[in-house]
Design an enzyme around this catalytic site. Structure first.
Site, PDB file in Angstrom:
ATOM      1  NE  ARG A 159      17.918  76.748 -30.357  1.00 54.00           N
ATOM      2  CZ  ARG A 159      17.451  75.553 -29.839  1.00 54.00           C
ATOM      3  NH1 ARG A 159      18.181  74.603 -30.091  1.00 54.00           N
ATOM      4  NH2 ARG A 159      16.057  75.533 -29.493  1.00 54.00           N
ATOM      5  CB  SER A 236      25.552  74.240 -30.183  1.00 52.85           C
ATOM      6  OG  SER A 236      25.503  73.506 -29.348  1.00 52.85           O
ATOM      7  CD  GLU A 329      22.752  77.566 -31.808  1.00 47.61           C
ATOM      8  OE1 GLU A 329      22.643  76.245 -32.126  1.00 47.61           O
ATOM      9  OE2 GLU A 329      22.784  77.760 -30.699  1.00 47.61           O
TER      10      GLU A 329
HETATM   11  C1  LIG Z   1      28.516  77.555 -22.922  1.00 50.63           C
HETATM   12  C2  LIG Z   1      27.346  78.054 -23.814  1.00 50.63           C
HETATM   13  C3  LIG Z   1      26.180  77.170 -23.765  1.00 50.63           C
HETATM   14  C4  LIG Z   1      24.979  77.528 -24.507  1.00 50.63           C
HETATM   15  N1  LIG Z   1      23.896  76.932 -24.435  1.00 50.63           N
HETATM   16  C5  LIG Z   1      22.907  77.138 -25.332  1.00 50.63           C
HETATM   17  C6  LIG Z   1      21.778  76.105 -25.369  1.00 50.63           C
HETATM   18  O1  LIG Z   1      21.525  74.998 -24.476  1.00 50.63           O
HETATM   19  N2  LIG Z   1      20.928  76.361 -26.025  1.00 50.63           N
HETATM   20  C7  LIG Z   1      20.668  77.867 -26.831  1.00 50.63           C
HETATM   21  O2  LIG Z   1      19.727  78.026 -27.664  1.00 50.63           O
HETATM   22  N3  LIG Z   1      21.726  78.519 -26.806  1.00 50.63           N
HETATM   23  C8  LIG Z   1      22.851  78.138 -25.852  1.00 50.63           C
HETATM   24  N4  LIG Z   1      23.921  79.089 -26.098  1.00 50.63           N
HETATM   25  C9  LIG Z   1      23.849  80.322 -26.886  1.00 50.63           C
HETATM   26  C10 LIG Z   1      23.378  81.436 -26.073  1.00 50.63           C
HETATM   27  O3  LIG Z   1      23.684  81.304 -24.393  1.00 50.63           O
HETATM   28  C11 LIG Z   1      21.950  82.028 -26.221  1.00 50.63           C
HETATM   29  O4  LIG Z   1      21.546  82.323 -27.364  1.00 50.63           O
HETATM   30  C12 LIG Z   1      21.744  83.197 -25.368  1.00 50.63           C
HETATM   31  O5  LIG Z   1      20.265  83.304 -25.524  1.00 50.63           O
HETATM   32  C13 LIG Z   1      22.222  84.359 -25.858  1.00 50.63           C
HETATM   33  O6  LIG Z   1      22.044  85.465 -24.946  1.00 50.63           O
HETATM   34  P1  LIG Z   1      23.100  86.790 -24.905  1.00 50.63           P
HETATM   35  O7  LIG Z   1      22.322  87.820 -24.060  1.00 50.63           O
HETATM   36  O8  LIG Z   1      24.379  86.355 -24.648  1.00 50.63           O
HETATM   37  O9  LIG Z   1      22.927  87.420 -26.420  1.00 50.63           O
HETATM   38  P2  LIG Z   1      24.135  88.088 -27.200  1.00 50.63           P
HETATM   39  O10 LIG Z   1      25.219  87.135 -27.386  1.00 50.63           O
HETATM   40  O11 LIG Z   1      24.635  89.371 -26.334  1.00 50.63           O
HETATM   41  O12 LIG Z   1      23.306  88.569 -28.502  1.00 50.63           O
HETATM   42  C14 LIG Z   1      23.008  87.425 -29.299  1.00 50.63           C
HETATM   43  C15 LIG Z   1      22.068  88.066 -30.451  1.00 50.63           C
HETATM   44  O13 LIG Z   1      20.922  88.549 -29.976  1.00 50.63           O
HETATM   45  C16 LIG Z   1      20.772  90.108 -30.175  1.00 50.63           C
HETATM   46  N5  LIG Z   1      20.433  90.490 -28.890  1.00 50.63           N
HETATM   47  C17 LIG Z   1      20.733  90.598 -27.784  1.00 50.63           C
HETATM   48  N6  LIG Z   1      19.871  91.265 -26.923  1.00 50.63           N
HETATM   49  C18 LIG Z   1      18.572  91.561 -27.620  1.00 50.63           C
HETATM   50  C19 LIG Z   1      17.637  92.303 -27.446  1.00 50.63           C
HETATM   51  N7  LIG Z   1      17.409  92.699 -26.371  1.00 50.63           N
HETATM   52  N8  LIG Z   1      16.924  92.824 -28.495  1.00 50.63           N
HETATM   53  C20 LIG Z   1      17.174  92.327 -29.600  1.00 50.63           C
HETATM   54  N9  LIG Z   1      18.181  91.424 -30.049  1.00 50.63           N
HETATM   55  C21 LIG Z   1      19.020  91.190 -29.079  1.00 50.63           C
HETATM   56  C22 LIG Z   1      22.500  90.301 -30.373  1.00 50.63           C
HETATM   57  O14 LIG Z   1      22.136  91.792 -31.339  1.00 50.63           O
HETATM   58  C23 LIG Z   1      22.864  89.456 -31.268  1.00 50.63           C
HETATM   59  O15 LIG Z   1      22.586  89.500 -32.612  1.00 50.63           O
HETATM   60  C24 LIG Z   1      25.077  78.751 -25.248  1.00 50.63           C
HETATM   61  C25 LIG Z   1      26.031  79.696 -25.128  1.00 50.63           C
HETATM   62  C26 LIG Z   1      27.178  79.093 -24.441  1.00 50.63           C
HETATM   63  C27 LIG Z   1      28.317  80.178 -24.330  1.00 50.63           C
END
Ligand SMILES: Cc1cc2nc3c(=O)[nH]c(=O)nc-3n(C[C@H](O)[C@H](O)[C@H](O)COP(=O)(O)OP(=O)(O)OC[C@H]3O[C@@H](n4cnc5c(N)ncnc54)[C@H](O)[C@@H]3O)c2cc1C
Length: 337
Positions: A159, A236, A329
């Site tokens: 992670r 998580s 996380e």
């Molecule tokens: C219901 C639920 C279930 C989930 N299950 C999992 C799971 O099973 N496994 C898991 O690993 N995660 C899980 N997550 C966490 C999350 O979905 C992942 O980490 C996902 O990849 C985040 O993507 P996002 O586009 O929403 O990122 P954001 O929340 O928008 O950003 C997260 C971070 O990444 C940075 N970021 C975003 N885009 C970029 C980019 N293009 N370049 C550089 N930095 C960037 C942001 O600045 C921030 O620091 C879950 C979340 C929820 C709400």
């Protein structure tokens, strides 16, 4: 004009951005960042961020680029290239529909492609590190786009990666290597194997694996549903601690991680420290999910400050019970635990 950020996050928490840009292409992302002389926050689907109630004092760039293609290379492998703004689960669903195995265990994870290497997204025995070829990065320090930065340079770990918590390296595009056949990755996660009725290590049709993963995720509130407050979370909230074997509570489940170290489920520690499902924080506006203690959820009309009070209560309770420090996380934006 300030732009509210709460509706752009899955927690639906956090104050406004002083300035906000929706960037519909990689070029638009670069253009928005090249001229920025203020603090910058990258946003994808907002599913792994906890944003302070004060909001963000600078520029928020939401990555909205779209497009993906697949290329079969001579060894039979398929290279999938996707723009950073593509919806991750849409990409997974399309691969399953096209008979391309490899991603199906990562079904139902919210967010966008660009964030998948950032925390080395993983679930049900598969993580991005298993599949990642390279990324195209915009380096804000040099103002240059670096094409094909190999996965080996990204420090992918459990992670985490070298990209997590930084604002100077922006993922524009991601390439994944898929095995080029229609069966799933080998089913390593025992709970998933049981749900599919196969021995761990076997493969199944990709669609069956996706359906089983989605069904399991729903039982834990881990598939987004705007009508269901158990899914108003950042997934998580704590990582599973990796400890020397001797530091793990004697009766806790564990998985070996390298020599003498084990990973202990944070959910077990939280439950055994006395926090049950639905345990509520201040005013009942935030609570542990009713289906999974590892998700901190927003029940409506709450604040990030309240969520953090609950998170600290859980972290401190686990520390008092077991002497183990839980680590958040999601990325904390403008706030600390
Ligand atoms: C219901 C639920 C279930 C989930 N299950 C999992 C799971 O099973 N496994 C898991 O690993 N995660 C899980 N997550 C966490 C999350 O979905 C992942 O980490 C996902 O990849 C985040 O993507 P996002 O586009 O929403 O990122 P954001 O929340 O928008 O950003 C997260 C971070 O990444 C940075 N970021 C975003 N885009 C970029 C980019 N293009 N370049 C550089 N930095 C960037 C942001 O600045 C921030 O620091 C879950 C979340 C929820 C709400």
């Amino acid at each position: 004009m300030a732009t509210p950020l709460a509706p752009l996050t899955t927690l639906r928490l956090g104050g406004p951005a002083r300035r906000f840009v929706d960037a519909p292409s990689a070029d638009a992302v670069v253009d928005a960042l090249r001229t920025a002389d203020e603090p910058v926050l990258l946003l994808g689907g907002g599913s792994n961020v906890v944003i302070a109630d004060e909001g963000w004092p600078g520029l928020v760039v939401r990555v909205e680029s779209s497009g993906r293609h697949v290329e079969r290379v001579p060894d039979g492998t398929v290279v999938l290239t996707a723009e950073a703004g593509e919806d991750w689960d849409g990409v997974v669903a399309a691969c399953v529909a096209d008979g391309l195995g490899g991603l199906e265990c990562l079904s139902g994870i919210p967010g966008r492609v660009g964030a998948t290497p950032v925390q080395n997204v993983g679930a049900y025995g598969v993580e991005i590190a298993d599949l990642l070829v390279d990324v195209d990065l915009y380096d804000r320090r040099t103002g240059a786009v670096r094409a094909h930065v190999p996965a080996a340079e990204l420090g992918l770990g459990y992670r985490t990666s070298v990209l997590k918590g930084r604002d100077d390296a922006v993922v524009l595009r991601v390439r994944y290597a898929l095995p080029g056949h229609a069966s799933s990755a080998s089913i390593r996660y025992p709970e998933l194997a049981r749900a599919l009725g196969v021995e761990p290590g076997r493969t199944v049709p990709t669609a069956a694996a996706r359906d089983a993963v989605l069904a399991l995720r729903r039982t834990k509130g881990m598939v987004l549903d705007p009508a269901d407050h158990d899914t108003w979370s950042a997934g998580s909230f704590f990582t599973n601690p990796v400890l020397p074997e001797a530091a793990a509570p004697a009766d806790a489940p564990r998985w070996p991680v390298g020599a003498d170290r084990v990973k202990v489920p944070a959910a077990w520690l939280i439950e055994h420290a006395g926090f049950g499902r639905g345990h509520a924080g201040p005013g009942g506006r935030v609570a542990l999910s009713g289906r999974h203690v590892l998700a901190l959820t927003h029940r409506g009309d709450g604040t990030t400050a309240e969520l953090l009070v609950l998170a600290r209560e859980v972290r401190d309770g686990v520390r008092a019970a077991f002497g183990i420090e839980l680590v958040a996380e999601p990325v904390l934006v403008g706030c600390v635990l």
